[in-house]
Design a protein around this motif. Sequence first.
Motif, PDB file in Angstrom:
ATOM      1  N   GLY A  62       0.831  -1.213   0.000  1.00 36.27           N
ATOM      2  CA  GLY A  62       0.000   0.000   0.000  1.00 36.27           C
ATOM      3  C   GLY A  62       0.859   1.254   0.000  1.00 36.27           C
ATOM      4  O   GLY A  62       0.576   2.214  -0.728  1.00 36.27           O
ATOM      5  N   GLU A  63       1.929   1.246   0.813  1.00 41.36           N
ATOM      6  CA  GLU A  63       2.831   2.405   0.875  1.00 41.36           C
ATOM      7  C   GLU A  63       3.530   2.622  -0.475  1.00 41.36           C
ATOM      8  O   GLU A  63       3.670   3.763  -0.936  1.00 41.36           O
ATOM      9  CB  GLU A  63       3.892   2.199   1.979  1.00 41.36           C
ATOM     10  N   ALA A  64       3.976   1.514  -1.118  1.00 43.54           N
ATOM     11  CA  ALA A  64       4.680   1.608  -2.407  1.00 43.54           C
ATOM     12  C   ALA A  64       3.757   2.176  -3.490  1.00 43.54           C
ATOM     13  O   ALA A  64       4.182   2.992  -4.320  1.00 43.54           O
ATOM     14  CB  ALA A  64       5.198   0.222  -2.828  1.00 43.54           C
ATOM     15  N   ILE A  65       2.490   1.749  -3.477  1.00 44.17           N
ATOM     16  CA  ILE A  65       1.526   2.235  -4.472  1.00 44.17           C
ATOM     17  C   ILE A  65       1.218   3.711  -4.227  1.00 44.17           C
ATOM     18  O   ILE A  65       1.153   4.516  -5.158  1.00 44.17           O
ATOM     19  CB  ILE A  65       0.236   1.385  -4.445  1.00 44.17           C
ATOM     20  N   THR A  88       0.589   2.045 -11.434  1.00 44.98           N
ATOM     21  CA  THR A  88       1.034   0.769 -10.869  1.00 44.98           C
ATOM     22  C   THR A  88       0.226  -0.411 -11.402  1.00 44.98           C
ATOM     23  O   THR A  88      -1.016  -0.395 -11.395  1.00 44.98           O
ATOM     24  CB  THR A  88       0.925   0.782  -9.329  1.00 44.98           C
ATOM     25  N   ASN A  89       0.944  -1.429 -11.878  1.00 42.35           N
ATOM     26  CA  ASN A  89       0.407  -2.787 -12.059  1.00 42.35           C
ATOM     27  C   ASN A  89       1.103  -3.630 -11.005  1.00 42.35           C
ATOM     28  O   ASN A  89       2.229  -3.324 -10.595  1.00 42.35           O
ATOM     29  CB  ASN A  89       0.758  -3.343 -13.444  1.00 42.35           C
ATOM     30  N   VAL A  90       0.480  -4.730 -10.553  1.00 45.51           N
ATOM     31  CA  VAL A  90       1.164  -5.581  -9.569  1.00 45.51           C
ATOM     32  C   VAL A  90       1.282  -7.020 -10.071  1.00 45.51           C
ATOM     33  O   VAL A  90       0.338  -7.578 -10.633  1.00 45.51           O
ATOM     34  CB  VAL A  90       0.464  -5.583  -8.181  1.00 45.51           C
ATOM     35  N   ILE A 122      -5.866  -5.769  -2.740  1.00 48.96           N
ATOM     36  CA  ILE A 122      -5.282  -4.993  -3.848  1.00 48.96           C
ATOM     37  C   ILE A 122      -6.361  -4.330  -4.692  1.00 48.96           C
ATOM     38  O   ILE A 122      -6.130  -3.292  -5.311  1.00 48.96           O
ATOM     39  CB  ILE A 122      -4.347  -5.892  -4.704  1.00 48.96           C
ATOM     40  N   SER A 123      -7.565  -4.913  -4.695  1.00 53.78           N
ATOM     41  CA  SER A 123      -8.656  -4.331  -5.487  1.00 53.78           C
ATOM     42  C   SER A 123      -9.094  -2.983  -4.926  1.00 53.78           C
ATOM     43  O   SER A 123      -9.811  -2.234  -5.600  1.00 53.78           O
ATOM     44  CB  SER A 123      -9.849  -5.292  -5.554  1.00 53.78           C
ATOM     45  N   THR A 124      -8.659  -2.654  -3.708  1.00 55.41           N
ATOM     46  CA  THR A 124      -9.014  -1.355  -3.101  1.00 55.41           C
ATOM     47  C   THR A 124      -7.930  -0.307  -3.316  1.00 55.41           C
ATOM     48  O   THR A 124      -8.063   0.826  -2.854  1.00 55.41           O
ATOM     49  CB  THR A 124      -9.226  -1.515  -1.573  1.00 55.41           C
ATOM     50  N   GLN A 125      -6.816  -0.705  -3.991  1.00 50.73           N
ATOM     51  CA  GLN A 125      -5.639   0.170  -4.054  1.00 50.73           C
ATOM     52  C   GLN A 125      -5.513   0.995  -5.342  1.00 50.73           C
ATOM     53  O   GLN A 125      -4.519   1.699  -5.534  1.00 50.73           O
ATOM     54  CB  GLN A 125      -4.367  -0.669  -3.878  1.00 50.73           C
ATOM     55  N   VAL A 146      -4.958   0.014  -8.425  1.00 53.79           N
ATOM     56  CA  VAL A 146      -3.927  -0.394  -9.391  1.00 53.79           C
ATOM     57  C   VAL A 146      -4.565  -0.547 -10.772  1.00 53.79           C
ATOM     58  O   VAL A 146      -5.766  -0.787 -10.896  1.00 53.79           O
ATOM     59  CB  VAL A 146      -3.233  -1.714  -8.975  1.00 53.79           C
ATOM     60  N   LYS A 147      -3.739  -0.410 -11.797  1.00 57.01           N
ATOM     61  CA  LYS A 147      -4.245  -0.438 -13.169  1.00 57.01           C
ATOM     62  C   LYS A 147      -4.525  -1.873 -13.622  1.00 57.01           C
ATOM     63  O   LYS A 147      -5.546  -2.175 -14.209  1.00 57.01           O
ATOM     64  CB  LYS A 147      -3.207   0.206 -14.089  1.00 57.01           C
ATOM     65  N   ARG A 148      -3.576  -2.761 -13.329  1.00 57.01           N
ATOM     66  CA  ARG A 148      -3.700  -4.162 -13.765  1.00 57.01           C
ATOM     67  C   ARG A 148      -3.119  -5.078 -12.701  1.00 57.01           C
ATOM     68  O   ARG A 148      -2.157  -4.724 -12.014  1.00 57.01           O
ATOM     69  CB  ARG A 148      -2.951  -4.407 -15.080  1.00 57.01           C
ATOM     70  N   ILE A 149      -3.665  -6.292 -12.640  1.00 57.21           N
ATOM     71  CA  ILE A 149      -3.098  -7.334 -11.781  1.00 57.21           C
ATOM     72  C   ILE A 149      -2.529  -8.413 -12.694  1.00 57.21           C
ATOM     73  O   ILE A 149      -3.218  -8.912 -13.588  1.00 57.21           O
ATOM     74  CB  ILE A 149      -4.159  -7.901 -10.817  1.00 57.21           C
TER      75      ILE A 149
END
Length: 507
Positions: free
Chosen positions: A126-129, A139-141, A164-167, A169-172
């Motif tokens: 979370g901090e990195a994103i 961000t993608n993870v 991660i769905s709450t963060q 991010v563009k793609r998983i």
Amino acid sequence: MGKRKIEIMDTTLRDGEQTSGVSFSAAEKLTIAQLLLEELQVDRIEIASARVSEGEFEGVKGIMSWAEAKGYADKIEVLTFVDKGLSIEWMKKSGAKVQNLLTKGSLNHLTHQLKKTPEQHFAEIGEAIALANENGIATNVYLEDWSNGMRNSSEYVHQYLDFISTQGVKRILLPDTLGVLIPSETFQFISEITQKHPNIHFDFHAHNDYDLSVANVMEALKAGVHGLHVTVNGMGERAGNAPLASTVAVINDFMPEIEIGVKETSLFSVSKLVETFTGYRIPANKPIVGDNVFTQTAGIHADGDNKNNLYFNDLLPERFGRKRKYALGKTSGKANIEKNLQELGLQLNQEDLKLVTQRIIELGDKKETVTKEDLPYIISDVLDSHTYQEKITVESYLLSHAKGMRPSTTICLKIDGQIIEEHAQGDGQFDAFMNALTKIYKTKKMTLPKLTDYAVRIPPGSSSDALCETIITWVNDGKEFKTRGLDSDQTVAAIIATQKMLNVIAV
């Protein structure tokens, strides 16, 4: 209902570079990046890992400078790490705008490698994103070891996906990191995830350890995945990644409901360029891009192609900027030869075609590769044989060349049914052969023509060493004439040319 658009992300410059012994220079990376995006028209490329080396940094800077000017910055991705902002700092300096953050997709990796709890790992992610967002980096993870995570700790994977769905991010990105999935598992695991999270973009990243990468790609698409990771020539660690060319061909031919933007006609040329840059040779039988995959060897196949393309499939070479070839060798038969003659604009009558076929079969039995460029030489050799009656034959010979000793030759000649044997030395093997021949002719009170010129050549454009043509010029009673010999060995070709000369003067 329209087609479903799938993103193709090429990771030749990042994951492909993990092929043992492969390292691209900054200039090579830029060239490949330009070809992938502009020539092949893939949707995205992953070009490097953050913090790896100064060379990697310079490579990314060069690509990003070009990409910014072209409007491609959001198509360029870099692998990053959960490292308290070090990767983000590296990204900012290099100009990169999209990070593919490497996180743990299995409880096994998390527990034994990071020695952390899921909650600790999620907090750091979370901090990195958040830091990336502050610095204008998308961000993608990656869920590293996700396939084993689904097999052995699916509760953890779903806990992670809920987080991660709450963060934002563009793609998983779902990698089969160790290449362990079978197609049925790929379909099951991705179906489970896409159904539970229908609004998230998922990529599938296949490895090829069991030679199942393309099959797994097909199942991932059927299960609803939104993007695929591939590499040119299937490069990558261990057995490599899903190959770009095969993936594209399979989707275009067997999955009509799916749309991709990759330009098929450029696949081969880009593949060959990457082969050149890496020195990583493409196997001759590799689908789509291998040297032999559009080469028919069996004569029955060429015959069928002549009679309505009976041995064609949907993988027509022209789709990939290539041409079908018909191999010449011991199994080729007349139909293969006719196909090659057509390309050269040559025609032969059935009798001559039979003789040429026989000559090619003889060469094939020697395990020699015969090319289309060799054909005119073979035809010349065969048709030349019509011009005289064979009264004199070199039945056998022994050529020897040892260090510290003069070359020597023993020959056995048949003249009008009589066998004569002679031995001689010379300055070279062919010179020794001619000296032995001269001895025989002296005993028969016969004279030989004077050798005035000796030339050797291979067919122009031929990459094969199968054939060597020796052309010898002789003068007999003031008249000049030439004879040719054809063989894979230069001295043997000269002996064949000499036997022709003996029969010409015997007429």
